[in-house]
Scaffold this active site. Structure first.
Site, PDB file in Angstrom:
ATOM      1  N   LEU A  80       8.884   9.905  32.150  1.00  7.43           N
ATOM      2  CA  LEU A  80       9.425  11.156  32.710  1.00  7.43           C
ATOM      3  C   LEU A  80      10.092  10.815  34.030  1.00  7.43           C
ATOM      4  CD1 LEU A  80       7.434  14.445  33.420  1.00  7.43           C
ATOM      5  CD2 LEU A  80       8.170  12.997  35.324  1.00  7.43           C
ATOM      6  N   ASP A 131      13.292  13.063  36.604  1.00 10.15           N
ATOM      7  CA  ASP A 131      13.582  14.292  37.354  1.00 10.15           C
ATOM      8  C   ASP A 131      13.185  15.583  36.627  1.00 10.15           C
ATOM      9  OD1 ASP A 131      14.999  12.189  38.382  1.00 10.15           O
ATOM     10  OD2 ASP A 131      16.959  13.097  38.127  1.00 10.15           O
TER      11      ASP A 131
END
Ligand code: FRU
Length: 557
Positions: free
Chosen positions: A115, A117
């Site tokens: 993951l 932004d």
């Protein structure tokens, strides 16, 4: 000309993984070169309406044709939809969270993969939408997707079908970051389409739009800004769109050809047709070679811009990371042009980047960031197939000359019963790594969190240099900085600490400063120790049980 015959030559749509349109060519990337029946031929002058294969590149697994003159954009979008549906099916296997002792209890983290932004953070039609950059298949930055989660209360989040996949000729090497606009019943996603062309992987970026009528499925419209602003390199991305002075503005993080970070601004009256307005930030001089992920909003009567400047040298020898984060004040003249001043850091910890904000219906400005950094991946959780998480949600206010960040008030519903205790050169086992602590410390104190027999996170208030030192050298850290120092002038220091398995967020002096950090220690490292004397308020944190209709993400997915 129909695309069907090209696709047949490339082994059928199941065999096509990417479509690219570099300049005057049309390129198909395939899974299996053995299924390709196209044969390379020499182009002639009068073949514009023909299917002419000009290169078969086995290294890139790409078949390159001359672009036919009558290629319809609707046909290309239809091919993108077919590739997207294959990508959605493949990614399903990555939506099952792996077991891992470092998983957060209540922060948002990927089930598998990487993951980065937060994207498209917005309130729309009665619920909050949040998307994040997701690399589903491995813990590396590759061909980003937009994962999608929703919440009614900013506490419990439910996973939605993948919003955007890297399926189209304009985004097939990554649906990069961007923001959302709630436009009546439409949810509009503005993002950067990233493609890489040729063996030299030349970067091409366009700013793209996808629209949803139901808030669940998104229809890509393709690039709305198809060319680069003048004097800007292909490092031009992360659109933030907002309404100002009766028009829509799009801000883009940009790198000027002289390697200075700037903000490019486009304008529109209808959110579809955009025209270039200008490049801003000259008065900031040399503030890095690229500004990523801009955000801009009005708060307590001031305009503020958030950016991630890259290529900044820190004054501290402990701080070796060139990717910073921060904000500056924005002054508007005639509602048209902007002047920036006074850059300040937003977070002083180890892991914070690319934040986004939204306005709640009751007028609060809420921020969420990536608790990670662009170049850091080697964290213990990769052994279990996932890496990185988002920060907690923070409420912003502008007070005096700075942005103040405090944990979102809704997070209080995670608190168990309060326990008050005093420590005087002593330890205490909290019995959990997901907790909230409040304490006022004297200069000269040292607080250790996540303490086990061989590990701890040390917070030292060094009275000699009046600095708070955060030291994660005695943890399971594999790469990255180990010490951060924050000069403070207050006579004592208050800490509001939010911890969650492998992360800590320190809100210092009532939100005047924040330090966000990933901290990996063994599961049983649940003690705290204080050298000095102080009274603590302590809460265990856990997400409240949701009603049976909703499946809670438990922060882990
Ligand atoms: C910031 C960033 C953005 C880009 C995205 C790609 O972390 O580099 O500029 O859009 O990540 O994942």
């Amino acid at each position: 000309m129909s695309l069907a015959c090209f696709i047949t030559d490339c082994g059928g749509i199941q065999n096509v993984t990417r479509v690219l349109i570099p300049d005057d060519d049309l390129v198909f990337e395939v899974r299996d070169m053995d299924l390709v029946t196209a044969a390379q031929q020499l182009p002639s002058m009068d073949d514009v309406e023909e299917k002419v294969c000009i290169e078969i590149n086995t290294l890139l697994k790409q078949v390159r044709y001359k672009k036919p003159a009558t290629l319809a954009s609707a046909d290309l979008l239809a091919v993108g939809k077919q590739i997207a549906s294959q990508q959605r099916v493949m990614a399903q296997a990555c939506e099952v969270p792996t077991e891992c002792e470092f998983r957060p209890q209540w922060h948002i983290a990927p089930p598998q993969g990487l993951l980065n932004d937060p994207n498209g953070f917005v309130f729309h039609n009665g619920q909050y939408h949040l998307f994040y950059q997701w690399s589903p298949y491995s813990c590396e930055h590759k061909d980003k997707y937009w994962a999608h989660i929703v919440s009614k209360d900013l506490l419990g989040w439910q996973r939605q079908p993948l919003a955007l996949t890297p399926s189209d000729w304009f985004d097939s090497h990554g649906v990069f970051s961007g923001h959302a606009v709630s436009n009546g019943d439409e949810l509009m996603l503005f993002y950067t389409g990233n493609t890489r062309i040729g063996e030299q992987r030349d970067r091409h970026t366009t700013q793209c739009l996808a629209v949803s009528a139901d808030g669940v499925t998104f229809d890509k419209k393709g690039p709305v800004v198809a060319t680069l602003p003048p004097q800007v390199t292909p490092h031009c991305r992360d659109p933030k769109v907002f309404y100002h002075s009766n028009e829509w503005l799009m801000l883009l993080g940009a790198q000027r050809e002289d390697m200075r970070g700037r903000l490019a601004v486009y304008k529109s009256n209808n959110l579809h047709d955009w025209h270039y307005h200008g490049l801003y930030g000259e008065e900031m001089g040399d503030l890095g070679y690229m500004w990523e992920c801009p955000d801009m909003f009005q708060l307590n009567g001031r305009w503020v811009a958030l950016i991630g400047p890259q290529g900044i040298e820190s004054t501290s020898p402990h701080h070796t990371v060139p990717h910073h984060n921060g904000y500056f004040d924005v002054e508007w003249s005639d509602g048209q042009s902007m002047t920036f001043s006074g850059f300040k850091n937003l977070d002083h910890g180890f892991d914070f980047y690319a934040p986004q904000t939204l306005a709640t219906p009751d007028g609060r400005r809420v921020l969420i960031g990536w608790m990670g950094l662009p170049d850091e991946i080697n964290q213990p959780s990769i052994d279990n197939g996932w890496v990185h998480q988002l920060t907690c949600l923070r409420e912003l206010t502008y007070q005096g000359d700075r942005l103040i960040q405090r944990p979102l008030q809704e997070l209080k519903s995670m608190q168990g019963a309060v326990e008050e205790f005093e420590l005087n050169d002593a330890s205490r086992d909290l019995g959990t790594k997901s907790f909230e602590l409040k304490v006022e410390l004297q200069w000269g104190s040292e607080l250790a969190l996540f303490k086990g027999s061989h590990h701890e996170l040390k917070i030292t208030l060094d009275a000699d240099i009046r600095s708070l030192r955060l030291d994660r050298s005695q943890t399971l850290i594999r790469e990255g900085d180990q010490i951060r120092e924050l000069p403070l002038s207050s006579s004592t220091v208050t800490l509001h600490i939010l911890a969650d398995s492998s992360s800590v967020e320190l809100f210092i002096n009532d939100g005047e400063y924040v330090m966000s950090s990933r901290v990996f220690t063994p599961l049983n490292a649940t003690n705290i120790t204080l050298s000095g004397c102080a009274t603590f308020s302590f809460w265990r944190l856990a997400l409240p049980k949701l009603n049976s209709a909703s499946s809670n993400l438990k922060g882990c997915e």
